[in-house]
Motif scaffolding. Structure first.
Motif, mmCIF file in Angstrom:
data_model
loop_
_atom_site.group_PDB
_atom_site.id
_atom_site.type_symbol
_atom_site.label_atom_id
_atom_site.label_comp_id
_atom_site.label_asym_id
_atom_site.label_seq_id
_atom_site.Cartn_x
_atom_site.Cartn_y
_atom_site.Cartn_z
ATOM 1 N N ARG A 131 -12.357 5.947 -35.143
ATOM 2 C CA ARG A 131 -11.346 4.907 -34.906
ATOM 3 C C ARG A 131 -11.854 3.551 -35.405
ATOM 4 N N GLN A 132 -13.122 3.280 -35.130
ATOM 5 C CA GLN A 132 -13.698 2.012 -35.568
ATOM 6 C C GLN A 132 -13.737 1.939 -37.089
ATOM 7 N N SER A 133 -14.128 3.041 -37.732
ATOM 8 C CA SER A 133 -14.175 3.077 -39.187
ATOM 9 C C SER A 133 -12.795 2.847 -39.790
ATOM 10 N N ALA A 134 -11.759 3.433 -39.157
ATOM 11 C CA ALA A 134 -10.390 3.248 -39.651
ATOM 12 C C ALA A 134 -9.981 1.785 -39.548
ATOM 13 N N ALA A 135 -10.342 1.148 -38.436
ATOM 14 C CA ALA A 135 -9.996 -0.263 -38.248
ATOM 15 C C ALA A 135 -10.684 -1.140 -39.288
ATOM 16 N N LEU A 136 -11.952 -0.865 -39.543
ATOM 17 C CA LEU A 136 -12.708 -1.671 -40.501
ATOM 18 C C LEU A 136 -12.266 -1.415 -41.936
ATOM 19 N N SER A 137 -11.667 -0.244 -42.169
ATOM 20 C CA SER A 137 -11.198 0.093 -43.518
ATOM 21 C C SER A 137 -9.787 -0.413 -43.777
ATOM 22 N N SER A 138 -9.163 -0.959 -42.751
ATOM 23 C CA SER A 138 -7.733 -1.266 -42.843
ATOM 24 C C SER A 138 -7.412 -2.493 -43.683
ATOM 25 N N GLU A 147 1.946 -2.391 -37.373
ATOM 26 C CA GLU A 147 2.433 -1.807 -36.117
ATOM 27 C C GLU A 147 1.429 -0.818 -35.547
ATOM 28 N N ALA A 148 0.813 -0.031 -36.432
ATOM 29 C CA ALA A 148 -0.187 0.944 -35.979
ATOM 30 C C ALA A 148 -1.429 0.235 -35.449
ATOM 31 N N LEU A 149 -1.828 -0.841 -36.120
ATOM 32 C CA LEU A 149 -2.993 -1.602 -35.664
ATOM 33 C C LEU A 149 -2.753 -2.214 -34.288
ATOM 34 N N VAL A 150 -1.568 -2.796 -34.099
ATOM 35 C CA VAL A 150 -1.255 -3.418 -32.810
ATOM 36 C C VAL A 150 -1.221 -2.368 -31.711
ATOM 37 N N GLU A 151 -0.573 -1.251 -31.980
ATOM 38 C CA GLU A 151 -0.501 -0.189 -30.971
ATOM 39 C C GLU A 151 -1.899 0.279 -30.586
ATOM 40 N N ALA A 152 -2.753 0.433 -31.596
ATOM 41 C CA ALA A 152 -4.128 0.876 -31.322
ATOM 42 C C ALA A 152 -4.895 -0.179 -30.530
ATOM 43 N N ALA A 153 -4.732 -1.450 -30.906
ATOM 44 C CA ALA A 153 -5.453 -2.526 -30.217
ATOM 45 C C ALA A 153 -5.031 -2.636 -28.757
ATOM 46 N N LEU A 154 -3.767 -2.412 -28.471
ATOM 47 C CA LEU A 154 -3.269 -2.544 -27.104
ATOM 48 C C LEU A 154 -3.618 -1.347 -26.228
ATOM 49 N N SER A 155 -4.074 -0.265 -26.844
ATOM 50 C CA SER A 155 -4.410 0.933 -26.059
ATOM 51 C C SER A 155 -5.897 1.268 -26.084
ATOM 52 N N ALA A 162 -12.311 -1.819 -30.039
ATOM 53 C CA ALA A 162 -11.361 -2.898 -29.760
ATOM 54 C C ALA A 162 -11.699 -4.139 -30.566
ATOM 55 N N GLY A 163 -12.982 -4.452 -30.664
ATOM 56 C CA GLY A 163 -13.403 -5.612 -31.449
ATOM 57 C C GLY A 163 -13.056 -5.456 -32.918
ATOM 58 N N ALA A 164 -13.255 -4.246 -33.446
ATOM 59 C CA ALA A 164 -12.920 -3.996 -34.852
ATOM 60 C C ALA A 164 -11.419 -4.110 -35.083
ATOM 61 N N LEU A 165 -10.634 -3.628 -34.135
ATOM 62 C CA LEU A 165 -9.176 -3.706 -34.271
ATOM 63 C C LEU A 165 -8.691 -5.154 -34.205
ATOM 64 N N ARG A 166 -9.287 -5.952 -33.319
ATOM 65 C CA ARG A 166 -8.898 -7.366 -33.239
ATOM 66 C C ARG A 166 -9.254 -8.096 -34.529
ATOM 67 N N TRP A 167 -10.409 -7.746 -35.090
ATOM 68 C CA TRP A 167 -10.797 -8.348 -36.362
ATOM 69 C C TRP A 167 -9.794 -7.979 -37.456
ATOM 70 N N ALA A 168 -9.396 -6.717 -37.494
ATOM 71 C CA ALA A 168 -8.432 -6.279 -38.505
ATOM 72 C C ALA A 168 -7.097 -7.002 -38.336
ATOM 73 N N LEU A 169 -6.681 -7.184 -37.098
ATOM 74 C CA LEU A 169 -5.421 -7.896 -36.849
ATOM 75 C C LEU A 169 -5.516 -9.351 -37.284
ATOM 76 N N GLY A 173 -2.703 -11.847 -40.757
ATOM 77 C CA GLY A 173 -1.817 -13.009 -40.734
ATOM 78 C C GLY A 173 -0.920 -12.995 -39.514
ATOM 79 N N GLU A 174 0.244 -13.605 -39.647
ATOM 80 C CA GLU A 174 1.145 -13.770 -38.503
ATOM 81 C C GLU A 174 2.063 -12.575 -38.283
ATOM 82 N N GLU A 175 1.972 -11.583 -39.152
ATOM 83 C CA GLU A 175 2.886 -10.447 -39.074
ATOM 84 C C GLU A 175 2.809 -9.713 -37.735
ATOM 85 N N SER A 176 1.624 -9.691 -37.138
ATOM 86 C CA SER A 176 1.430 -8.925 -35.905
ATOM 87 C C SER A 176 1.764 -9.712 -34.640
ATOM 88 N N LEU A 177 2.025 -11.011 -34.763
ATOM 89 C CA LEU A 177 2.176 -11.848 -33.571
ATOM 90 C C LEU A 177 3.356 -11.433 -32.696
#
Length: 334
Positions: A131-138, A147-155, A162-169, A173-177
């Motif tokens: 999961r971490q590798s996927a986030a860092l590769s995103s 949408e997939a990144l946000v769903e993953a970060a919230l769960s 979680a840190g890797a997902l927040r970094w990816a988000l 940009g503002e798309e995920s806000l």
């Protein structure tokens, strides 16, 4: 009634009626002189019963059992159909979500599609490392759908993932806000906390606006995360919550650092020092809280903080007095 008439009136094709006959589901009661099938009113009623059951999703085998097996009750049948339908809807919904997410990335070719599918599968893996590798590769050439990144970060419960997902988000940009803002309204406290943590790491103005709004939420954890992030961004609205955190001893060191970051201008330093001194003078503030407030004054520049520390150097609480005296010595040596 001959098969053609039955087909026209029932809406069931003659071919299907012959199939029912071959299976023994509906056997015509008689035959005409010419050998054609003749259906009675009872046969036609059975046809309608079969079609009704098929409309519920039953196979022909299940239809036969429902009509001929007295032990096969409607309650058992309907409960099983509900379960099957829910499973089918869940599978179709999952497929639809995956297709929408692939479409959102606008893949230029099949290779892009394959990479997105692989990343989505890794993001849903039971392995935290995958999961971490996927986030860092995103953020590579073919990014993960936001949408997939946000769903993953919230769960996500693993802190490293979680840190890797927040970094990816933060790179998205503002798309995920808007999606993260929905997370702030979640009924689940842990989801709200993850949402505000993700927003806090996004450097844009939209994130700052959401964090300001989060200061008014009844969720104490969300307010604290928002205040810490806003303090670093120089937003004075965070001061009351940050001082509360110092008093309560919750992330008090981080809160004091945020207050120090906010006190870079003389006017701000004066306001913050005054508020800290006012809290120190309040009745009912416990000794440990008073000591933390005194320590928070250490990095607040200006004469207001110095005067408050001078007064505190004569405080009845010996630890508070010693702390204030020590801070004053450090300030004089600068």
């Amino acid at each position: 009634m001959l098969i053609g008439d039955v087909a026209r009136r029932s809406g069931v094709s003659a071919r299907m009626l012959r199939h029912y006959d071959a299976l023994g589901l509906v056997r015509p009661t008689g035959r005409s002189h010419a050998g054609y099938r003749e259906y009675s009113s009872k046969d036609i009623q059975r046809i309608f019963h079969i079609e009704s059951l098929r409309s519920l999703g039953l196979s022909l085998r299940e239809v036969r059992r429902a009509l001929e097996d007295p032990s096969f009750t409607p309650a058992e049948l309907v409960a099983d159909l509900i379960r099957q339908t829910r499973e089918r809807i869940a599978a179709e919904t999952e497929l639809l979500t995956r297709l929408r997410r692939i479409d959102a990335v606008e893949p230029s070719g099949w290779e892009d599609v394959f990479q997105i599918v692989a990343l989505l599968q890794a993001l849903g893996s039971k392995s935290a490392g995958k999961r971490q590798s996927a986030a860092l590769s995103s953020v590579d050439d073919v990014p993960l759908p936001v949408e997939a990144l946000v769903e993953a970060a919230l769960s996500e419960s693993d802190p490293n993932v979680a840190g890797a997902l927040r970094w990816a988000l933060a790179q998205s940009g503002e798309e995920s806000l808007a999606l993260l803002a929905e997370g702030l309204g979640s009924p689940a406290a842990e989801v709200r906390a993850r949402a505000v943590q993700s927003i806090a790491e996004m450097p844009n103005d939209g994130a700052t606006t959401l964090l300001r709004e989060a200061l008014t939420t009844p969720d104490l954890v969300v307010r604290r995360h928002a205040a810490l992030a806003l303090g670093v961004r120089g937003v004075a609205d965070a001061v009351p919550t940050l001082i509360d955190m110092v008093v309560e001893g919750t992330n008090d060191v981080d809160a004091a650092d945020a207050l120090s970051a906010l006190a870079t201008r003389p006017a701000s330093a004066k306001r913050i020092a005054t508020k800290l001194a006012d809290r120190l003078a309040e009745d009912g503030v416990e000794p440990p809280a008073r000591r933390r407030l005194t320590q928070a004054l250490a990095d607040i520049p200006g004469p207001t903080a110095s005067k408050a520390l001078t007064d505190l150097s004569h405080d009845e609480d010996r630890e508070v007095a010693l702390t204030a005296t020590y801070i004053l010595g450090l300030r004089a040596a600068r």
